[in-house]
Design a protein around this motif. Structure first.
Motif, PDB file in Angstrom:
ATOM      1  N   GLY A 192       0.808  -1.218   0.000  1.00  0.00           N
ATOM      2  CA  GLY A 192       0.000   0.000   0.000  1.00  0.00           C
ATOM      3  C   GLY A 192       0.840   1.265   0.000  1.00  0.00           C
ATOM      4  O   GLY A 192       0.376   2.328   0.435  1.00  0.00           O
ATOM      5  N   VAL A 193       2.069   1.163  -0.511  1.00  0.00           N
ATOM      6  CA  VAL A 193       3.014   2.288  -0.501  1.00  0.00           C
ATOM      7  C   VAL A 193       3.360   2.683  -1.934  1.00  0.00           C
ATOM      8  O   VAL A 193       3.487   1.825  -2.805  1.00  0.00           O
ATOM      9  N   LYS A 194       3.521   3.975  -2.166  1.00  0.00           N
ATOM     10  CA  LYS A 194       3.944   4.496  -3.463  1.00  0.00           C
ATOM     11  C   LYS A 194       5.443   4.779  -3.451  1.00  0.00           C
ATOM     12  O   LYS A 194       5.992   5.184  -2.420  1.00  0.00           O
ATOM     13  N   LEU A 195       6.089   4.627  -4.589  1.00  0.00           N
ATOM     14  CA  LEU A 195       7.479   5.026  -4.782  1.00  0.00           C
ATOM     15  C   LEU A 195       7.505   6.362  -5.503  1.00  0.00           C
ATOM     16  O   LEU A 195       6.897   6.511  -6.571  1.00  0.00           O
ATOM     17  N   ALA A 196       8.203   7.352  -4.936  1.00  0.00           N
ATOM     18  CA  ALA A 196       8.352   8.662  -5.581  1.00  0.00           C
ATOM     19  C   ALA A 196       9.836   9.000  -5.686  1.00  0.00           C
ATOM     20  O   ALA A 196      10.583   8.821  -4.724  1.00  0.00           O
ATOM     21  N   LEU A 197      10.259   9.466  -6.858  1.00  0.00           N
ATOM     22  CA  LEU A 197      11.661   9.802  -7.084  1.00  0.00           C
ATOM     23  C   LEU A 197      11.896  11.293  -6.868  1.00  0.00           C
ATOM     24  O   LEU A 197      11.145  12.135  -7.358  1.00  0.00           O
ATOM     25  N   HIS A 198      12.963  11.584  -6.125  1.00  0.00           N
ATOM     26  CA  HIS A 198      13.312  12.938  -5.700  1.00  0.00           C
ATOM     27  C   HIS A 198      14.340  13.553  -6.644  1.00  0.00           C
ATOM     28  O   HIS A 198      15.266  12.881  -7.106  1.00  0.00           O
ATOM     29  N   THR A 199      14.205  14.844  -6.901  1.00  0.00           N
ATOM     30  CA  THR A 199      15.058  15.560  -7.858  1.00  0.00           C
ATOM     31  C   THR A 199      16.251  16.191  -7.134  1.00  0.00           C
ATOM     32  O   THR A 199      16.285  17.399  -6.897  1.00  0.00           O
ATOM     33  N   GLU A 200      17.239  15.381  -6.813  1.00  0.00           N
ATOM     34  CA  GLU A 200      18.398  15.809  -6.026  1.00  0.00           C
ATOM     35  C   GLU A 200      19.448  16.513  -6.884  1.00  0.00           C
ATOM     36  O   GLU A 200      19.765  16.084  -7.995  1.00  0.00           O
ATOM     37  N   SER A 201      20.028  17.603  -6.360  1.00  0.00           N
ATOM     38  CA  SER A 201      21.118  18.296  -7.060  1.00  0.00           C
ATOM     39  C   SER A 201      22.284  17.361  -7.326  1.00  0.00           C
ATOM     40  O   SER A 201      22.649  16.547  -6.474  1.00  0.00           O
ATOM     41  N   ASN A 202      22.867  17.496  -8.501  1.00  0.00           N
ATOM     42  CA  ASN A 202      24.045  16.740  -8.921  1.00  0.00           C
ATOM     43  C   ASN A 202      23.773  15.248  -9.097  1.00  0.00           C
ATOM     44  O   ASN A 202      24.698  14.468  -9.310  1.00  0.00           O
ATOM     45  N   SER A 203      22.507  14.864  -9.028  1.00  0.00           N
ATOM     46  CA  SER A 203      22.158  13.471  -9.287  1.00  0.00           C
ATOM     47  C   SER A 203      21.780  13.326 -10.756  1.00  0.00           C
ATOM     48  O   SER A 203      21.763  14.290 -11.527  1.00  0.00           O
ATOM     49  N   THR A 204      21.448  12.103 -11.136  1.00  0.00           N
ATOM     50  CA  THR A 204      21.033  11.860 -12.511  1.00  0.00           C
ATOM     51  C   THR A 204      19.545  12.141 -12.715  1.00  0.00           C
ATOM     52  O   THR A 204      19.001  11.866 -13.785  1.00  0.00           O
ATOM     53  N   LEU A 205      18.890  12.716 -11.709  1.00  0.00           N
ATOM     54  CA  LEU A 205      17.516  13.209 -11.838  1.00  0.00           C
ATOM     55  C   LEU A 205      17.493  14.644 -11.316  1.00  0.00           C
ATOM     56  O   LEU A 205      16.864  14.949 -10.302  1.00  0.00           O
ATOM     57  N   TRP A 206      18.199  15.521 -12.017  1.00  0.00           N
ATOM     58  CA  TRP A 206      18.388  16.895 -11.562  1.00  0.00           C
ATOM     59  C   TRP A 206      17.863  17.918 -12.555  1.00  0.00           C
ATOM     60  O   TRP A 206      17.008  18.751 -12.225  1.00  0.00           O
ATOM     61  N   TYR A 207      18.372  17.887 -13.772  1.00  0.00           N
ATOM     62  CA  TYR A 207      17.965  18.861 -14.777  1.00  0.00           C
ATOM     63  C   TYR A 207      16.533  18.578 -15.247  1.00  0.00           C
ATOM     64  O   TYR A 207      16.042  17.444 -15.160  1.00  0.00           O
ATOM     65  N   GLU A 208      15.880  19.617 -15.778  1.00  0.00           N
ATOM     66  CA  GLU A 208      14.525  19.426 -16.295  1.00  0.00           C
ATOM     67  C   GLU A 208      14.489  18.294 -17.311  1.00  0.00           C
ATOM     68  O   GLU A 208      13.568  17.475 -17.322  1.00  0.00           O
ATOM     69  N   ARG A 209      15.501  18.223 -18.146  1.00  0.00           N
ATOM     70  CA  ARG A 209      15.567  17.168 -19.163  1.00  0.00           C
ATOM     71  C   ARG A 209      15.640  15.794 -18.525  1.00  0.00           C
ATOM     72  O   ARG A 209      15.011  14.840 -18.989  1.00  0.00           O
ATOM     73  N   ASP A 210      16.402  15.652 -17.423  1.00  0.00           N
ATOM     74  CA  ASP A 210      16.481  14.373 -16.716  1.00  0.00           C
ATOM     75  C   ASP A 210      15.099  13.941 -16.250  1.00  0.00           C
ATOM     76  O   ASP A 210      14.690  12.780 -16.410  1.00  0.00           O
ATOM     77  N   ILE A 211      14.404  14.875 -15.638  1.00  0.00           N
ATOM     78  CA  ILE A 211      13.092  14.581 -15.063  1.00  0.00           C
ATOM     79  C   ILE A 211      12.108  14.167 -16.153  1.00  0.00           C
ATOM     80  O   ILE A 211      11.400  13.161 -16.038  1.00  0.00           O
ATOM     81  N   ASP A 212      12.077  14.938 -17.235  1.00  0.00           N
ATOM     82  CA  ASP A 212      11.147  14.639 -18.325  1.00  0.00           C
ATOM     83  C   ASP A 212      11.445  13.275 -18.940  1.00  0.00           C
ATOM     84  O   ASP A 212      10.520  12.498 -19.237  1.00  0.00           O
ATOM     85  N   LEU A 213      12.720  12.959 -19.132  1.00  0.00           N
ATOM     86  CA  LEU A 213      13.098  11.691 -19.737  1.00  0.00           C
ATOM     87  C   LEU A 213      12.720  10.517 -18.834  1.00  0.00           C
ATOM     88  O   LEU A 213      12.130   9.528 -19.275  1.00  0.00           O
ATOM     89  N   PHE A 214      13.053  10.633 -17.561  1.00  0.00           N
ATOM     90  CA  PHE A 214      12.757   9.541 -16.631  1.00  0.00           C
ATOM     91  C   PHE A 214      11.252   9.323 -16.499  1.00  0.00           C
ATOM     92  O   PHE A 214      10.775   8.180 -16.492  1.00  0.00           O
ATOM     93  N   MET A 215      10.499  10.390 -16.387  1.00  0.00           N
ATOM     94  CA  MET A 215       9.061  10.250 -16.247  1.00  0.00           C
ATOM     95  C   MET A 215       8.431   9.664 -17.505  1.00  0.00           C
ATOM     96  O   MET A 215       7.469   8.887 -17.439  1.00  0.00           O
ATOM     97  N   ALA A 216       8.983  10.001 -18.670  1.00  0.00           N
ATOM     98  CA  ALA A 216       8.460   9.440 -19.916  1.00  0.00           C
ATOM     99  C   ALA A 216       8.710   7.941 -20.015  1.00  0.00           C
ATOM    100  O   ALA A 216       7.945   7.210 -20.655  1.00  0.00           O
ATOM    101  N   LEU A 217       9.775   7.463 -19.367  1.00  0.00           N
ATOM    102  CA  LEU A 217      10.157   6.060 -19.450  1.00  0.00           C
ATOM    103  C   LEU A 217       9.520   5.192 -18.371  1.00  0.00           C
ATOM    104  O   LEU A 217       9.679   3.972 -18.397  1.00  0.00           O
TER     105      LEU A 217
END
Length: 311
Positions: A168-193
Protein backbone atom coordinates in the motif's frame (compact mmCIF):
# COMPACT_ATOMS: atom_id res chain seq x y z
CA UNK A 1 -9.07 21.33 1.98
CA UNK A 2 -6.40 22.54 4.38
CA UNK A 3 -3.08 20.74 3.85
CA UNK A 4 -1.05 19.37 6.73
CA UNK A 5 2.46 20.74 7.19
CA UNK A 6 5.43 18.43 7.46
CA UNK A 7 9.20 18.55 7.49
CA UNK A 8 12.23 16.36 6.93
CA UNK A 9 13.97 15.03 10.05
CA UNK A 10 17.17 16.71 8.76
CA UNK A 11 15.64 19.98 9.97
CA UNK A 12 16.58 18.89 13.51
CA UNK A 13 20.20 17.86 12.86
CA UNK A 14 21.96 21.18 13.61
CA UNK A 15 24.37 20.87 16.58
CA UNK A 16 23.17 24.18 18.05
CA UNK A 17 19.68 22.73 18.55
CA UNK A 18 21.22 20.05 20.77
CA UNK A 19 23.78 22.25 22.50
CA UNK A 20 26.57 20.24 20.88
CA UNK A 21 29.58 21.23 18.82
CA UNK A 22 29.42 18.93 15.79
CA UNK A 23 27.21 16.76 13.61
CA UNK A 24 29.14 13.72 14.81
CA UNK A 25 28.26 14.58 18.39
CA UNK A 26 24.58 14.77 17.45
CA UNK A 27 24.72 11.34 15.81
CA UNK A 28 26.58 9.85 18.76
CA UNK A 29 24.08 11.19 21.30
CA UNK A 30 21.10 10.04 19.22
CA UNK A 31 22.62 6.58 18.91
CA UNK A 32 23.23 6.37 22.65
CA UNK A 33 19.87 7.88 23.65
CA UNK A 34 17.35 7.27 20.84
CA UNK A 35 14.26 7.82 23.00
CA UNK A 36 15.52 11.20 24.18
CA UNK A 37 16.39 12.13 20.59
CA UNK A 38 12.88 11.42 19.34
CA UNK A 39 11.17 13.01 22.32
CA UNK A 40 13.04 16.26 21.69
CA UNK A 41 12.18 16.16 17.98
CA UNK A 42 8.50 15.49 18.69
CA UNK A 43 8.34 18.30 21.23
CA UNK A 44 9.84 20.75 18.71
CA UNK A 45 7.43 19.62 16.00
CA UNK A 46 4.44 20.10 18.25
CA UNK A 47 5.70 23.54 19.27
CA UNK A 48 6.22 24.59 15.64
CA UNK A 49 2.75 23.51 14.52
CA UNK A 50 4.18 21.09 11.94
CA UNK A 51 2.52 17.69 12.27
CA UNK A 52 4.23 15.40 9.72
CA UNK A 53 7.75 13.97 9.54
CA UNK A 54 9.82 12.42 6.76
CA UNK A 55 12.47 9.96 7.94
CA UNK A 56 15.82 9.72 6.20
CA UNK A 57 19.46 8.94 7.02
CA UNK A 58 20.73 8.55 10.59
CA UNK A 59 20.16 9.64 13.23
CA UNK A 60 16.53 10.08 12.17
CA UNK A 61 16.22 6.82 10.27
CA UNK A 62 14.08 3.71 10.53
CA UNK A 63 16.75 1.96 12.59
CA UNK A 64 16.70 4.75 15.16
CA UNK A 65 12.92 4.51 15.46
CA UNK A 66 13.11 0.76 16.06
CA UNK A 67 15.84 1.16 18.69
CA UNK A 68 13.80 3.79 20.49
CA UNK A 69 10.30 2.32 20.34
CA UNK A 70 10.68 -1.30 19.27
CA UNK A 71 8.25 -1.18 16.35
CA UNK A 72 6.69 1.09 13.76
CA UNK A 73 3.28 0.74 15.40
CA UNK A 74 4.66 1.88 18.77
CA UNK A 75 6.25 4.90 17.08
CA UNK A 76 2.94 5.64 15.39
CA UNK A 77 1.21 5.69 18.78
CA UNK A 78 3.87 7.98 20.28
CA UNK A 79 3.41 10.41 17.40
CA UNK A 80 -0.38 10.22 17.48
CA UNK A 81 -0.42 11.08 21.19
CA UNK A 82 1.11 14.41 20.17
CA UNK A 83 -1.01 14.97 17.06
CA UNK A 84 1.86 13.94 14.76
CA UNK A 85 2.38 11.33 12.04
CA UNK A 86 4.90 9.87 9.61
CA UNK A 87 4.53 11.18 6.06
CA UNK A 88 7.28 9.31 4.24
CA UNK A 89 10.74 7.81 4.41
CA UNK A 90 13.63 8.84 2.17
CA UNK A 91 16.11 6.17 1.08
CA UNK A 92 19.34 8.03 1.84
CA UNK A 93 21.34 5.56 3.92
CA UNK A 94 24.96 5.13 2.90
CA UNK A 95 24.51 1.35 3.01
CA UNK A 96 21.36 1.28 0.84
CA UNK A 97 21.74 -0.92 -2.26
CA UNK A 98 23.15 0.88 -5.31
CA UNK A 99 20.72 1.12 -8.23
CA UNK A 100 23.70 0.99 -10.63
CA UNK A 101 24.62 -2.52 -9.51
CA UNK A 102 23.55 -4.70 -12.45
CA UNK A 103 23.23 -7.78 -10.26
CA UNK A 104 21.74 -6.05 -7.26
CA UNK A 105 18.04 -5.88 -8.16
CA UNK A 106 16.92 -8.57 -5.66
CA UNK A 107 18.68 -6.72 -2.82
CA UNK A 108 17.28 -3.38 -3.96
CA UNK A 109 13.73 -4.72 -4.03
CA UNK A 110 14.10 -6.51 -0.68
CA UNK A 111 15.42 -3.32 0.92
CA UNK A 112 12.50 -1.31 -0.47
CA UNK A 113 9.98 -3.89 0.73
CA UNK A 114 11.44 -3.77 4.24
CA UNK A 115 11.04 0.00 4.30
CA UNK A 116 7.55 -0.18 2.82
CA UNK A 117 6.45 -2.67 5.48
CA UNK A 118 7.70 -0.27 8.15
CA UNK A 119 5.88 2.65 6.54
CA UNK A 120 2.61 0.75 6.29
CA UNK A 121 2.82 -0.19 9.97
CA UNK A 122 3.70 3.41 10.87
CA UNK A 123 0.65 4.71 9.01
CA UNK A 124 2.45 6.22 6.00
CA UNK A 125 2.22 5.37 2.32
CA UNK A 126 5.18 6.97 0.55
CA UNK A 127 8.76 5.81 -0.04
CA UNK A 128 11.02 8.49 -1.53
CA UNK A 129 14.24 7.62 -3.35
CA UNK A 130 16.76 9.36 -5.57
CA UNK A 131 18.65 8.24 -8.63
CA UNK A 132 22.44 7.78 -8.36
CA UNK A 133 24.72 10.81 -8.45
CA UNK A 134 26.36 12.17 -11.55
CA UNK A 135 30.12 12.05 -12.03
CA UNK A 136 32.32 15.11 -11.52
CA UNK A 137 32.43 17.00 -14.81
CA UNK A 138 35.63 16.28 -16.71
CA UNK A 139 36.39 12.99 -14.95
CA UNK A 140 37.67 10.12 -17.08
CA UNK A 141 36.26 7.87 -18.34
CA UNK A 142 33.17 10.03 -18.86
CA UNK A 143 29.74 8.96 -17.62
CA UNK A 144 26.74 10.01 -19.71
CA UNK A 145 23.18 10.30 -18.48
CA UNK A 146 21.65 9.07 -21.71
CA UNK A 147 18.59 7.12 -22.81
CA UNK A 148 20.25 3.75 -22.13
CA UNK A 149 21.15 4.77 -18.59
CA UNK A 150 17.67 6.13 -17.89
CA UNK A 151 16.09 2.95 -19.25
CA UNK A 152 18.09 0.92 -16.70
CA UNK A 153 16.97 3.24 -13.90
CA UNK A 154 13.36 3.00 -15.11
CA UNK A 155 13.57 -0.80 -15.00
CA UNK A 156 14.75 -0.67 -11.38
CA UNK A 157 12.07 1.86 -10.47
CA UNK A 158 9.39 -0.35 -11.98
CA UNK A 159 10.55 -3.35 -9.95
CA UNK A 160 10.70 -1.32 -6.74
CA UNK A 161 7.45 0.51 -7.42
CA UNK A 162 5.57 -2.72 -8.06
CA UNK A 163 7.00 -4.35 -4.94
CA UNK A 164 6.07 -1.55 -2.55
CA UNK A 165 2.54 -1.24 -3.92
CA UNK A 166 1.87 -4.64 -2.34
CA UNK A 167 2.29 -2.87 1.01
CA UNK A 168 0.00 0.00 0.00
CA UNK A 169 3.01 2.29 -0.50
CA UNK A 170 3.94 4.50 -3.46
CA UNK A 171 7.48 5.03 -4.78
CA UNK A 172 8.35 8.66 -5.58
CA UNK A 173 11.66 9.80 -7.08
CA UNK A 174 13.31 12.94 -5.70
CA UNK A 175 15.06 15.56 -7.86
CA UNK A 176 18.40 15.81 -6.03
CA UNK A 177 21.12 18.30 -7.06
CA UNK A 178 24.05 16.74 -8.92
CA UNK A 179 22.16 13.47 -9.29
CA UNK A 180 21.03 11.86 -12.51
CA UNK A 181 17.52 13.21 -11.84
CA UNK A 182 18.39 16.89 -11.56
CA UNK A 183 17.96 18.86 -14.78
CA UNK A 184 14.52 19.43 -16.29
CA UNK A 185 15.57 17.17 -19.16
CA UNK A 186 16.48 14.37 -16.72
CA UNK A 187 13.09 14.58 -15.06
CA UNK A 188 11.15 14.64 -18.32
CA UNK A 189 13.10 11.69 -19.74
CA UNK A 190 12.76 9.54 -16.63
CA UNK A 191 9.06 10.25 -16.25
CA UNK A 192 8.46 9.44 -19.92
CA UNK A 193 10.16 6.06 -19.45
CA UNK A 194 8.27 5.04 -16.31
CA UNK A 195 4.75 3.75 -15.76
CA UNK A 196 2.62 6.31 -13.90
CA UNK A 197 0.82 3.54 -12.03
CA UNK A 198 4.04 2.46 -10.31
CA UNK A 199 6.43 5.42 -10.31
CA UNK A 200 5.67 8.85 -8.84
CA UNK A 201 7.61 12.10 -8.54
CA UNK A 202 8.81 14.07 -5.50
CA UNK A 203 10.07 17.37 -6.97
CA UNK A 204 12.27 19.60 -4.83
CA UNK A 205 11.82 23.27 -5.71
CA UNK A 206 15.30 24.19 -4.49
CA UNK A 207 17.22 21.44 -6.26
CA UNK A 208 15.45 22.01 -9.58
CA UNK A 209 16.31 25.71 -9.33
CA UNK A 210 19.93 24.89 -8.44
CA UNK A 211 20.15 23.00 -11.74
CA UNK A 212 19.00 26.06 -13.66
CA UNK A 213 15.48 24.71 -14.08
CA UNK A 214 12.05 26.17 -13.47
CA UNK A 215 10.43 24.34 -10.55
CA UNK A 216 6.97 25.66 -11.38
CA UNK A 217 7.17 24.50 -15.00
CA UNK A 218 8.30 21.05 -13.88
CA UNK A 219 5.48 20.85 -11.33
CA UNK A 220 2.88 21.86 -13.90
CA UNK A 221 4.10 19.35 -16.50
CA UNK A 222 4.14 16.45 -14.08
CA UNK A 223 1.34 17.45 -11.71
CA UNK A 224 -0.67 14.20 -12.09
CA UNK A 225 2.32 12.17 -10.85
CA UNK A 226 3.45 14.29 -7.89
CA UNK A 227 2.79 12.34 -4.71
CA UNK A 228 4.81 14.71 -2.48
CA UNK A 229 7.01 17.75 -2.94
CA UNK A 230 9.83 19.31 -0.95
CA UNK A 231 9.26 23.04 -0.45
CA UNK A 232 12.71 24.63 -0.28
CA UNK A 233 14.28 27.87 -1.56
CA UNK A 234 17.47 28.53 -3.53
CA UNK A 235 19.67 31.61 -3.83
CA UNK A 236 20.35 30.84 -7.50
CA UNK A 237 21.59 28.12 -9.84
CA UNK A 238 24.84 26.37 -8.97
CA UNK A 239 27.31 28.30 -11.10
CA UNK A 240 30.24 25.89 -11.04
CA UNK A 241 30.96 22.19 -11.45
CA UNK A 242 31.05 20.75 -7.94
CA UNK A 243 33.31 17.88 -6.99
CA UNK A 244 30.94 14.94 -6.61
CA UNK A 245 32.19 13.01 -3.60
CA UNK A 246 31.15 12.63 0.04
CA UNK A 247 31.40 16.43 0.47
CA UNK A 248 28.99 17.35 -2.34
CA UNK A 249 26.04 17.98 -0.01
CA UNK A 250 28.10 20.41 2.07
CA UNK A 251 29.18 22.12 -1.16
CA UNK A 252 25.52 22.63 -2.10
CA UNK A 253 24.59 24.31 1.18
CA UNK A 254 25.62 27.89 0.28
CA UNK A 255 23.12 27.83 -2.59
CA UNK A 256 20.17 27.02 -0.31
CA UNK A 257 18.16 29.45 1.79
CA UNK A 258 15.01 29.77 3.90
CA UNK A 259 11.63 29.96 2.19
CA UNK A 260 10.82 33.39 0.82
CA UNK A 261 14.43 34.62 0.70
CA UNK A 262 15.46 33.05 -2.62
CA UNK A 263 14.40 32.76 -6.26
CA UNK A 264 11.58 30.20 -6.14
CA UNK A 265 8.21 31.52 -7.35
CA UNK A 266 6.19 30.44 -4.32
CA UNK A 267 2.72 31.53 -5.51
CA UNK A 268 3.31 29.69 -8.80
CA UNK A 269 4.67 26.62 -7.01
CA UNK A 270 1.74 26.60 -4.57
CA UNK A 271 -0.78 26.84 -7.40
CA UNK A 272 0.87 23.94 -9.23
CA UNK A 273 1.03 21.86 -6.04
CA UNK A 274 -2.68 22.39 -5.39
CA UNK A 275 -3.41 20.40 -8.56
CA UNK A 276 -1.40 17.32 -7.57
CA UNK A 277 -2.34 14.06 -5.81
CA UNK A 278 0.04 15.14 -3.04
CA UNK A 279 -1.74 18.43 -2.40
CA UNK A 280 -2.78 17.43 1.11
CA UNK A 281 0.81 17.67 2.44
CA UNK A 282 3.20 20.62 2.38
CA UNK A 283 6.68 19.42 3.34
CA UNK A 284 8.92 22.31 4.38
CA UNK A 285 12.57 21.29 4.01
CA UNK A 286 15.13 23.18 6.10
CA UNK A 287 18.50 21.46 6.29
CA UNK A 288 19.91 21.58 9.82
CA UNK A 289 18.18 24.65 11.24
CA UNK A 290 19.86 26.06 14.39
CA UNK A 291 16.38 27.01 15.67
CA UNK A 292 14.03 24.57 13.92
CA UNK A 293 10.89 25.79 15.68
CA UNK A 294 11.38 29.38 14.48
CA UNK A 295 12.49 28.26 11.01
CA UNK A 296 9.47 25.99 10.58
CA UNK A 297 7.09 28.70 11.72
CA UNK A 298 8.62 31.09 9.18
CA UNK A 299 8.51 28.48 6.43
CA UNK A 300 4.90 27.54 7.05
CA UNK A 301 3.92 31.22 7.08
CA UNK A 302 5.48 31.68 3.62
CA UNK A 303 3.75 28.53 2.37
CA UNK A 304 0.37 29.59 3.79
CA UNK A 305 0.64 33.03 2.19
CA UNK A 306 1.61 31.47 -1.13
CA UNK A 307 -1.23 28.96 -1.03
CA UNK A 308 -3.74 31.79 -0.57
CA UNK A 309 -6.95 30.72 -2.30
CA UNK A 310 -5.46 27.65 -4.01
CA UNK A 311 -7.59 25.32 -1.91
Amino acid sequence: MTPRFATDIITFYHPDFWGLDSADAVRDRALAHPVAFWERVMEAMAESGVTGIELTFAPGDIGSVLRAFGSASAFRRELADRGLSVVSAFVADSDAPDWRDDGGLPAIVADAERRAAFLAEAGADLLVAGLPMRQTFGARPPFFVDADYMKRMADVAHAVGEAVTRHGVKLALHTESNSTLWYERDIDLFMALTDPQYVWLCPDSCHIALGGGDPVAVARRHAPRIALAHWKDAVGPIDTHLIIDETVYAQQQPYMTELGTGIVDWPGWAEAMSRTPGADTVLIELDEAPDPVAALRTGTAVARASLGNCF
